[in-house]
Design a protein around this motif. Structure first.
Motif, PDB file in Angstrom:
ATOM      1  N   GLU A 150      -3.560  16.704   9.756  1.00  0.00           N
ATOM      2  CA  GLU A 150      -3.517  18.022   9.129  1.00  0.00           C
ATOM      3  C   GLU A 150      -4.917  18.486   8.732  1.00  0.00           C
ATOM      4  O   GLU A 150      -5.261  19.653   8.887  1.00  0.00           O
ATOM      5  N   VAL A 151      -5.739  17.542   8.224  1.00  0.00           N
ATOM      6  CA  VAL A 151      -7.107  17.896   7.854  1.00  0.00           C
ATOM      7  C   VAL A 151      -7.904  18.279   9.085  1.00  0.00           C
ATOM      8  O   VAL A 151      -8.692  19.224   9.098  1.00  0.00           O
ATOM      9  N   GLY A 152      -7.694  17.539  10.192  1.00  0.00           N
ATOM     10  CA  GLY A 152      -8.438  17.825  11.413  1.00  0.00           C
ATOM     11  C   GLY A 152      -8.037  19.122  12.077  1.00  0.00           C
ATOM     12  O   GLY A 152      -8.827  19.718  12.817  1.00  0.00           O
ATOM     13  N   ASP A 153      -6.795  19.588  11.842  1.00  0.00           N
ATOM     14  CA  ASP A 153      -6.324  20.811  12.496  1.00  0.00           C
ATOM     15  C   ASP A 153      -6.804  22.078  11.803  1.00  0.00           C
ATOM     16  O   ASP A 153      -6.666  23.175  12.340  1.00  0.00           O
ATOM     17  N   THR A 154      -7.330  21.948  10.592  1.00  0.00           N
ATOM     18  CA  THR A 154      -7.762  23.140   9.852  1.00  0.00           C
ATOM     19  C   THR A 154      -9.201  22.970   9.431  1.00  0.00           C
ATOM     20  O   THR A 154      -9.711  21.868   9.266  1.00  0.00           O
ATOM     21  N   SER A 155      -9.881  24.057   9.223  1.00  0.00           N
ATOM     22  CA  SER A 155     -11.287  23.994   8.807  1.00  0.00           C
ATOM     23  C   SER A 155     -11.417  23.642   7.346  1.00  0.00           C
ATOM     24  O   SER A 155     -12.435  23.146   6.909  1.00  0.00           O
ATOM     25  N   SER A 156     -10.360  23.923   6.557  1.00  0.00           N
ATOM     26  CA  SER A 156     -10.374  23.576   5.146  1.00  0.00           C
ATOM     27  C   SER A 156      -9.452  22.395   4.934  1.00  0.00           C
ATOM     28  O   SER A 156      -8.630  22.078   5.798  1.00  0.00           O
ATOM     29  N   PRO A 157      -9.569  21.677   3.753  1.00  0.00           N
ATOM     30  CA  PRO A 157      -8.706  20.532   3.490  1.00  0.00           C
ATOM     31  C   PRO A 157      -7.252  20.902   3.646  1.00  0.00           C
ATOM     32  O   PRO A 157      -6.772  21.918   3.145  1.00  0.00           O
ATOM     33  N   GLY A 158      -6.499  20.051   4.348  1.00  0.00           N
ATOM     34  CA  GLY A 158      -5.115  20.344   4.646  1.00  0.00           C
ATOM     35  C   GLY A 158      -4.198  20.059   3.498  1.00  0.00           C
ATOM     36  O   GLY A 158      -4.586  19.555   2.460  1.00  0.00           O
ATOM     37  N   THR A 159      -2.974  20.413   3.703  1.00  0.00           N
ATOM     38  CA  THR A 159      -1.964  20.154   2.694  1.00  0.00           C
ATOM     39  C   THR A 159      -1.160  18.967   3.123  1.00  0.00           C
ATOM     40  O   THR A 159      -0.931  18.736   4.303  1.00  0.00           O
ATOM     41  N   GLY A 160      -0.759  18.192   2.190  1.00  0.00           N
ATOM     42  CA  GLY A 160       0.026  17.009   2.502  1.00  0.00           C
ATOM     43  C   GLY A 160       1.188  16.893   1.566  1.00  0.00           C
ATOM     44  O   GLY A 160       1.111  17.256   0.407  1.00  0.00           O
ATOM     45  N   CYS A 161       2.251  16.391   2.052  1.00  0.00           N
ATOM     46  CA  CYS A 161       3.448  16.209   1.230  1.00  0.00           C
ATOM     47  C   CYS A 161       3.817  14.748   1.263  1.00  0.00           C
ATOM     48  O   CYS A 161       4.072  14.199   2.322  1.00  0.00           O
ATOM     49  N   ALA A 162       3.745  14.055   0.112  1.00  0.00           N
ATOM     50  CA  ALA A 162       4.082  12.643   0.065  1.00  0.00           C
ATOM     51  C   ALA A 162       5.542  12.458   0.410  1.00  0.00           C
ATOM     52  O   ALA A 162       6.397  13.266   0.064  1.00  0.00           O
ATOM     53  N   MET A 163       5.774  11.349   1.132  1.00  0.00           N
ATOM     54  CA  MET A 163       7.159  11.057   1.496  1.00  0.00           C
ATOM     55  C   MET A 163       7.915  10.530   0.293  1.00  0.00           C
ATOM     56  O   MET A 163       7.348   9.927  -0.574  1.00  0.00           O
ATOM     57  N   THR A 168       0.830  -1.210   0.000  1.00  0.00           N
ATOM     58  CA  THR A 168       0.000   0.000   0.000  1.00  0.00           C
ATOM     59  C   THR A 168       0.859   1.253   0.000  1.00  0.00           C
ATOM     60  O   THR A 168       1.979   1.260   0.525  1.00  0.00           O
ATOM     61  N   GLU A 169       0.331   2.278  -0.592  1.00  0.00           N
ATOM     62  CA  GLU A 169       0.909   3.619  -0.557  1.00  0.00           C
ATOM     63  C   GLU A 169      -0.255   4.592  -0.394  1.00  0.00           C
ATOM     64  O   GLU A 169      -1.345   4.374  -0.952  1.00  0.00           O
ATOM     65  N   VAL A 170      -0.060   5.681   0.344  1.00  0.00           N
ATOM     66  CA  VAL A 170      -1.116   6.655   0.552  1.00  0.00           C
ATOM     67  C   VAL A 170      -0.641   8.016   0.071  1.00  0.00           C
ATOM     68  O   VAL A 170       0.528   8.380   0.223  1.00  0.00           O
ATOM     69  N   ARG A 171      -1.547   8.753  -0.564  1.00  0.00           N
ATOM     70  CA  ARG A 171      -1.274  10.100  -1.028  1.00  0.00           C
ATOM     71  C   ARG A 171      -2.478  10.982  -0.698  1.00  0.00           C
ATOM     72  O   ARG A 171      -3.585  10.497  -0.450  1.00  0.00           O
ATOM     73  N   ASN A 172      -2.240  12.289  -0.711  1.00  0.00           N
ATOM     74  CA  ASN A 172      -3.314  13.242  -0.473  1.00  0.00           C
ATOM     75  C   ASN A 172      -4.249  13.249  -1.677  1.00  0.00           C
ATOM     76  O   ASN A 172      -3.824  13.419  -2.808  1.00  0.00           O
ATOM     77  N   GLY A 173      -5.554  13.079  -1.408  1.00  0.00           N
ATOM     78  CA  GLY A 173      -6.517  13.043  -2.497  1.00  0.00           C
ATOM     79  C   GLY A 173      -7.195  14.364  -2.760  1.00  0.00           C
ATOM     80  O   GLY A 173      -7.970  14.483  -3.713  1.00  0.00           O
ATOM     81  N   GLY A 174      -6.943  15.394  -1.910  1.00  0.00           N
ATOM     82  CA  GLY A 174      -7.631  16.661  -2.061  1.00  0.00           C
ATOM     83  C   GLY A 174      -9.071  16.540  -1.631  1.00  0.00           C
ATOM     84  O   GLY A 174      -9.636  15.453  -1.489  1.00  0.00           O
ATOM     85  N   LYS A 175      -9.727  17.670  -1.387  1.00  0.00           N
ATOM     86  CA  LYS A 175     -11.135  17.697  -0.985  1.00  0.00           C
ATOM     87  C   LYS A 175     -11.397  16.793   0.215  1.00  0.00           C
ATOM     88  O   LYS A 175     -12.342  16.019   0.239  1.00  0.00           O
ATOM     89  N   SER A 176     -10.529  16.863   1.217  1.00  0.00           N
ATOM     90  CA  SER A 176     -10.682  16.082   2.447  1.00  0.00           C
ATOM     91  C   SER A 176     -10.767  14.593   2.147  1.00  0.00           C
ATOM     92  O   SER A 176     -11.715  13.903   2.541  1.00  0.00           O
ATOM     93  N   ASP A 214       2.731  17.792  -4.174  1.00  0.00           N
ATOM     94  CA  ASP A 214       3.101  16.449  -4.617  1.00  0.00           C
ATOM     95  C   ASP A 214       4.590  16.407  -4.935  1.00  0.00           C
ATOM     96  O   ASP A 214       5.215  17.433  -5.258  1.00  0.00           O
ATOM     97  N   VAL A 215       5.146  15.204  -4.870  1.00  0.00           N
ATOM     98  CA  VAL A 215       6.493  14.992  -5.385  1.00  0.00           C
ATOM     99  C   VAL A 215       6.464  15.282  -6.884  1.00  0.00           C
ATOM    100  O   VAL A 215       5.562  14.807  -7.582  1.00  0.00           O
ATOM    101  N   PRO A 216       7.369  16.067  -7.413  1.00  0.00           N
ATOM    102  CA  PRO A 216       7.298  16.464  -8.826  1.00  0.00           C
ATOM    103  C   PRO A 216       7.149  15.284  -9.788  1.00  0.00           C
ATOM    104  O   PRO A 216       6.415  15.376 -10.774  1.00  0.00           O
TER     105      PRO A 216
END
Length: 748
Positions: free
Chosen positions: A735-748, A55-63, A482-484
């Motif tokens: 990160e999503v829970g700490d902000t009222s809008s969808p958070g930002t995520g940086c894939a490792m 498995t791998e997880v990435r930010n999907g946007g829109k929470s 995202d990672v470029p």
């Protein structure tokens, strides 16, 4: 973006991903809901890891998150494939048992892409006690799992659409290509569509000649058209068997997949196999199945009453009323239908779904078959009632029934000046009404349907993307980092996650309805409510050019459906099938029913003008005799055609006989036996390394040689094992829970 063209080659790669799980997070950001979603996410990754998925997880946007999965081990995949192929042999789907030498066996019969995706999906969704992860989207603990979908092969899709757009006729290779990519269930639909198109060549040519020479309501045309429908129906039944044999899926319907929502009452031992099986009382199911009778009555009452009421209003306004605002009042039936028909249809469809759930079927196939029966009843009413009212009520009984429309006159009188009579005109039967309606629904409505099914969704999607881009530039949308190397790929996956799921049942319904009759109504209905119209077996005797219109429509339909799969919907799960399923029964019913309606129409309209609203001139016994004769002639012809077709050989049946002969010969020479054990464990939570100093140093060393890795290898090494996936995913959720809008995520 500027880099999209540079990254265009990466659109050709799916990074070895089998499935993407779209995991929705609470949009509110409440701590309790976020904590619950985080716990469910951990369970999701654990369940996938336990059955052998990386498995791998990435930010999907829109929470939301995107969980990428692939079968971690080729050995696990091969064992899964071998296990299911042995099962096919035991159920008679395969004529020969798999070879004992696995390495040679998979060289001779490699795993197809559709087979890999199908077995991977089963491994994700099967119950845990059957060796699967037990993940059912939107149900119970998996309520945050919005969808599970495979990724489109965009390079193939582009080549597929380009190739089809330049071909006049689709051959077996084109259908086989669909089967290899999207599975037999979708391939059977396109095979049916292509066979239907090929058979339409004769009624189109004959209908054109009949239109020039015979005119409308010809008994000769009705007989030939009835014979054609018999031949097509029996040919398709034979064609199904041939395709099932050639594709190696004959009898696969016997191997039905369990339905996760099935609720059993007890477990007992099967007296034949000795296995422990789950049992639900057949008497309880029968009692609930009987609810289909009041369901049908509800459809007749609600939809039939609406259609009849609007039909009466339309007759009164267009043919009786002659006062002011008539040109505007003619739209009143359309407005009423536009408001109430979609609402009532949606409510009845949900009721059908609820009744089917209550029947509590063990398998997905039996559940789908029951639901299709209920939907067919609903479509039968909306598709046929309008044309039946015109042909068998308005024309024969018009002079008797129209005086009862005084109800509308008295109602409208209340809105006029006191004492002023409502302006009306003498009513006369409109002999061309039926023909004009048929021409509208067989020509104009098809163009409207193509626009609403293909053009409108594409325009809507482009507008949505444009709005999202503007929102991101203004800083109002989610800012995802995202990672470029993965940006283009992840952007494409996020777009696919927002697409609708493809349902081949909808396309089947359109074609079967077209084979039978027009849809949905036969008077002045809003074009937005129309579906692919037609009435080939039931009402084409009214306008012989119907088949010509359908010939053009179906050529376009095959390519628009391909476009819909490739661009407007998520890639379908490549399910197997050995036929078009319950729609075959619907096709047979409409073919039989067409013999009755055609005979009745020819009898009533033999003098072109019809009864002209006077039922007293109709000989009831002669009409009944005509219907009985046509129906019995149909049954006799069906028996003859079925016997002739069954005597004809086909490549598929030849292949089946050859395989069975080879199997018998082989069994005489050797004894088969092999114990295959399934590797049901994967990397698990222990498969990931602990994040220690040594691990970080190793990661740095790997970073130095990354230049020698492929994009796929880089993608699947950013999170090594389920442990790191869980850690990164929990960080994104926080990160999503700490902000009222969808958070930002940086894939490792």
């Amino acid at each position: 973006m500027a880099g999209d063209k540079k990254d265009e080659p990466r659109l050709k790669s799916n990074f070895d991903v089998d499935y993407v799980i779209h995991y929705k997070l609470p949009a509110s950001g409440a701590k309790a809901e976020t904590a619950e979603a985080e716990a469910a996410f951990v369970q999701l990754i654990q369940a996938l890891a336990d059955v052998g998925f990386a498995t791998e997880v990435r930010n999907g946007g829109k929470s939301s998150l995107l969980v990428f999965t692939k079968i971690a081990s080729d050995r696990l995949l091969n064992n899964q494939v071998y296990r299911y192929r042995v099962q096919d042999w035991l159920y008679g789907v395969r004529t020969a048992a798999p070879n004992q030498d696995l390495s040679k066996y998979f060289e001779d019969e490699p795993v197809t892409e559709a087979e890999r995706l199908r077995l991977a999906y089963l491994l994700i969704t099967k119950p845990k006690n059957e060796g699967g992860a037990g993940i059912t989207p939107k149900v119970g603990q998996w309520q945050h799992v919005a969808s599970i979908f495979p990724l489109h092969d965009h390079a193939f899709n582009r080549q597929w659409i380009k190739q089809w757009s330049t071909k006049y006729y689709l051959n077996d290779d084109d259908i086989n290509q669909i089967r290899d990519r999207f599975g037999e269930k979708v391939a059977f639909y396109f095979a049916f569509l292509q066979s239907y198109f090929a058979f339409l060549l004769f009624p189109a040519a004959f209908g054109f000649a009949a239109w020039l020479v015979l005119g409308q309501f010809s008994w000769f045309y009705a007989v030939v058209n009835c014979l054609w429908s018999v031949v097509f129906f029996e040919h398709w039944k034979m064609k199904e068997v041939d395709l099932a044999v050639r594709w190696g899926v004959r009898g696969v319907s016997k191997i039905q997949h369990p339905r996760p929502q099935f609720q059993f009452e007890r477990e007992a031992q099967d007296p034949v196999t000795g296995e422990i099986v789950k049992i639900y009382s057949p008497f309880k199911r029968l009692a609930r199945q009987l609810l289909q009778v009041p369901f049908a009555l509800a459809c007749i009452t609600v939809l039939g009453g609406l259609i009849l009421g609007c039909f009466s209003i339309e007759i009164f306004i267009t043919e009786v009323y002659n006062g002011p605002f008539k040109q505007y009042l003619t739209f009143l039936p359309t407005i009423i239908l536009s408001i109430f028909m979609p609402t009532f249809s949606t409510l009845l469809t949900k009721l059908a779904e609820r009744l089917t759930d209550m029947e509590n079927y063990e398998t997905l196939d039996s559940h789908q078959a029951s639901f299709v029966q209920k939907i067919f009843v609903l479509n039968f009413i909306t598709s046929y009632l309008g044309i039946i009212l015109t042909a068998f009520v308005y024309v024969p009984f018009g002079r008797v029934l129209v005086p009862y429309l005084d109800f509308f006159q008295l109602t409208a009188q209340k809105f006029t000046t006191e004492g002023a009579p409502l302006p009306t005109k003498n009513w006369e039967i409109n002999p061309d009404r039926l023909t004009k309606q048929i021409i509208y629904f067989t020509v104009t409505a098809q163009v409207v349907n193509f626009a609403t099914e293909v053009i409108v969704p594409n325009v809507k999607r482009k507008v949505t993307k444009t709005v999202e881009k503007v929102s991101e530039k203004n800083g109002n949308g989610p800012q995802i980092k995202d990672v470029p190397e993965e940006h283009t790929f992840l952007k494409r996956v996020r777009d696919e996650a927002d697409l609708d799921q493809y349902d081949v049942t909808v396309d089947y319904r359109e074609m079967v309805i077209q084979f039978g009759t027009s849809q949905p109504l036969s008077f002045s209905i809003s074009p937005e409510l129309t579906q692919p119209p037609g009435y080939l077996s039931l009402f084409s005797v009214i306008w012989p050019l119907t088949a010509c219109s359908f010939l053009v429509n179906n050529w376009v339909e095959a390519r628009s459906d391909a476009m819909k799969i490739a661009t407007s919907c998520q890639r379908p799960i490549p399910w197997r099938a050995d036929s078009i399923g319950p729609w075959l029964n619907s096709l047979g019913f409409l073919s039989w029913f067409g013999s009755i309606t055609s005979a009745a129409i020819v009898f009533l309209f033999k003098d072109k003008a019809g009864p002209a609203g006077n039922p007293w001139g109709i000989s009831g016994w002669a009409l009944l005799l005509s219907i009985l004769f046509a129906e019995h002639l149909y049954l006799v012809v069906q028996i003859i055609v079925r016997g002739v077709i069954h005597k004809m050989d086909s490549p598929g049946l030849q292949k089946e006989r050859a395989e069975r002969f080879a199997m018998r010969k082989q069994l005489l020479e050797q004894t088969f036996g092999q114990d295959v054990t399934e590797e049901s464990h994967g990397p698990g939570l222990s498969g990931g390394e602990k994040i220690t100093r040594a691990a970080l140093e190793e990661a740095a060393r790997q970073e130095s040689i990354k230049g020698n890795w492929s994009l796929e290898q880089q993608f699947w090494q950013r999170q090594r094992g389920a442990g790191e996936t869980i850690q990164v995913g929990r960080g994104m959720i926080s990160e999503v829970g700490d902000t009222s809008s969808p958070g930002t995520g940086c894939a490792m």
